[in-house]
Design an enzyme around this catalytic site. Sequence first.
Site, PDB file in Angstrom:
ATOM      1  N   CYS A  29       0.640  -1.304  -0.123  1.00 22.92           N
ATOM      2  CA  CYS A  29       0.137  -0.151   0.541  1.00 22.92           C
ATOM      3  C   CYS A  29       0.508   1.224   0.102  1.00 22.92           C
ATOM      4  O   CYS A  29       0.385   2.472  -0.496  1.00 22.92           O
ATOM      5  CB  CYS A  29      -1.379  -0.211   1.381  1.00 22.92           C
ATOM      6  SG  CYS A  29       0.249  -0.208   3.099  1.00 22.92           S
TER       7      CYS A  29
ATOM      8  N   CYS B 132      -0.814  -4.073   7.165  1.00 25.60           N
ATOM      9  CA  CYS B 132      -1.058  -3.582   8.393  1.00 25.60           C
ATOM     10  C   CYS B 132       0.062  -3.637   9.306  1.00 25.60           C
ATOM     11  O   CYS B 132       0.265  -2.663   9.805  1.00 25.60           O
ATOM     12  CB  CYS B 132      -2.428  -2.984   8.243  1.00 25.60           C
ATOM     13  SG  CYS B 132      -3.569  -3.021   7.140  1.00 25.60           S
TER      14      CYS B 132
END
Length: 153
Positions: A35, A108
């Site tokens: 990301c 994440c």
Amino acid sequence: MSNFEGKIEEALANPSNQGEMVDADSVGTVGSPDCGDMMRMWLKFSEKDGKKVIDRASFQAFGCQTAIAVASIATQLLKGKTAEEARQLSAQELAGDLGTLPPMKIHCGQLVEGALRNALDPGENATTAPKDTLLGNINSGKPSKIRIVPLEA
Ligand code: FES
């Protein structure tokens, strides 16, 4: 709102240990290839019962809310752990009370795990001084200081 989202909001309402640590012993920086988000983690060690343990951990993130929530929880969990114990922690374990990370959010947690591992074993990133800020590095035009670590799928 799901239970997971509620816990993320709770962690974000008052994130712990956010910000650079000027007297840190080590620092780790990673970028997520998934990301483009980045995270830096600082560690300060102290001696306890004859063992070197993590006294404090802090983080700075250009990342999503999940990454910040996991880092907030992880930096609390790390207190009192030896480097070896910290190395054993998976992204899921670092997320603590947040519970199981949804598949879309696993990377994440891995961003936090990567920053921790990089701080524990700086390797080629050792030239990054603990006092460097993530924003400072990005603005300095020296991207080589930011180490992009391929995270495990
Ligand atoms: Fe990038 Fe969460 S979406 S770290």
